[in-house]
Design a protein around this motif. Sequence first.
Motif, PDB file in Angstrom:
ATOM      1  N   THR A   1       7.255 -13.390  -7.557  1.00  0.00           N
ATOM      2  CA  THR A   1       6.833 -13.232  -6.167  1.00  0.00           C
ATOM      3  C   THR A   1       7.821 -12.357  -5.419  1.00  0.00           C
ATOM      4  O   THR A   1       9.029 -12.520  -5.557  1.00  0.00           O
TER       5      THR A   1
ATOM      6  N   GLY B   1       6.304 -12.733  -0.768  1.00  0.00           N
ATOM      7  CA  GLY B   1       5.124 -13.580  -0.726  1.00  0.00           C
ATOM      8  C   GLY B   1       3.933 -13.094  -1.533  1.00  0.00           C
ATOM      9  O   GLY B   1       2.869 -13.708  -1.510  1.00  0.00           O
ATOM     10  N   GLU B   2       4.108 -11.983  -2.256  1.00  0.00           N
ATOM     11  CA  GLU B   2       2.996 -11.451  -3.042  1.00  0.00           C
ATOM     12  C   GLU B   2       3.307 -11.597  -4.534  1.00  0.00           C
ATOM     13  O   GLU B   2       4.428 -11.330  -4.963  1.00  0.00           O
ATOM     14  N   GLN B   3       2.287 -11.980  -5.321  1.00  0.00           N
ATOM     15  CA  GLN B   3       2.443 -12.134  -6.770  1.00  0.00           C
ATOM     16  C   GLN B   3       2.402 -10.761  -7.436  1.00  0.00           C
ATOM     17  O   GLN B   3       1.581  -9.908  -7.059  1.00  0.00           O
TER      18      GLN B   3
END
Length: 319
Positions: A110, A113-115
Motif C-alpha cells: 500500500t 492508501g492505494e494497493q
Amino acid sequence: MTQTIPGLHHVTVVSGPPQQNVDFYVGTLLQRLVKKTVNFDDPGTYHLYYGNDRAEPGSILTFFPFVDAGPGRAGPGMASAVAYAVPNGGLDAWVAALAEAGVDHEGPFTRFGEQMIALSDPDGLRIELIETDRGTAGTAGGDAPTDGGFHSVTLWLRNPDRTARLLTDVFGYASAGQASEGGETRYRFVADGQGRGSVIDLMTSDVTAAGRPGAGTIHHVAFRAETDDVQMGWQETLRAQGFDVTPQIDRQYFNAIYFREPGGVLFEIATDPPGFATDEPMEKLGQALKLPEQHERLRDQIERILPPVTVPQRGRGGR
Ligand code: ZN
C-alpha cells in the motif's frame, strides 16, 4: 488566468532490443503499439510508442531501443519508475496474468492508501501498477485494463525542495503529503483535475549509489500543454524563472520544448495536438513504419538498418 499543467503527456525510456520490448509492453502489459517510427535525431534507431486504445496523452510510454545501450540503473537525479493506473479491484487479475506470463512482481503493498504491485520490464525499468479511482482509470475486465493510462512517475532526487517548488509554484500541482517506504521517503504532488498521469512522486532514498543512464532508464518526462499557445506561455514563464528552455521542436505527433528541472531530470512540455492519428488512421496506428518528411527519402536505407519487429497479440507475451 493562471495556467496549470494537467498531468503527464508521455514518458520516454532507453531500452535494449526492440523485439523483447514489444513482446513485453503489448504481449504482457497489454499496451497498444500506437506508433512505429524512428528517433528523428538518429533515424537508424526505432522510436516505439505505446499507449491506450485511443493513444491519449497521459498513457504514452515511448522507447529508444539503442542497439549499443549498455544496461542502465536509476539513481538520484533521474526518473526511476512509471506507474499505470489500474481500476479498483483490478490488481488480482494482473497478479494472475503476470504469474502466467512468468513475470515476477513485488507486493501487493500500500502506498498513500492505494494497493499496488511493482515489476521490472525486460531491461530493468521499474513499472508499478496502482489501483486507484483517480481520474479515468480504465474499465475492469475490459480488453485493455491499463486504459486509464499513467497513475504517476517517480523522480528520485537528492533534495526534492526546488523540484517541489517548480511543481507547486509554477506547474500548479498541490502537495498531497509524504510517506516512508523502507529507506525511501516520497513527497506526493497532484495536478489539478486528477486525470490521467496527474501524480508526481518525488523520492529520496538511503541508497546513495549514482545512477547510470542506459537501457531500462527513463530519458525524460513530458508534461501536457493543451495547445501551442499554452506551450508558448510555459516557455515564457519558465524562461522568466531562469530555466534554459529549448525552442519549440516539431516531433510530428506533438510539439516539444525541453528543460532540465532543478533536481536533474530532463522535463519536456508536449502539445496534445496533432496527436498520433495525424499520419495514419486511428484504427491502423502502429502497423506501418512511419517516417517524418525529412527522413522519407532515406526510407529504403532505414528499413534495411532497422531490425524487423513482430507485434504480438495483446495478452500473448513471453514468447
Ligand atoms: Zn518526449
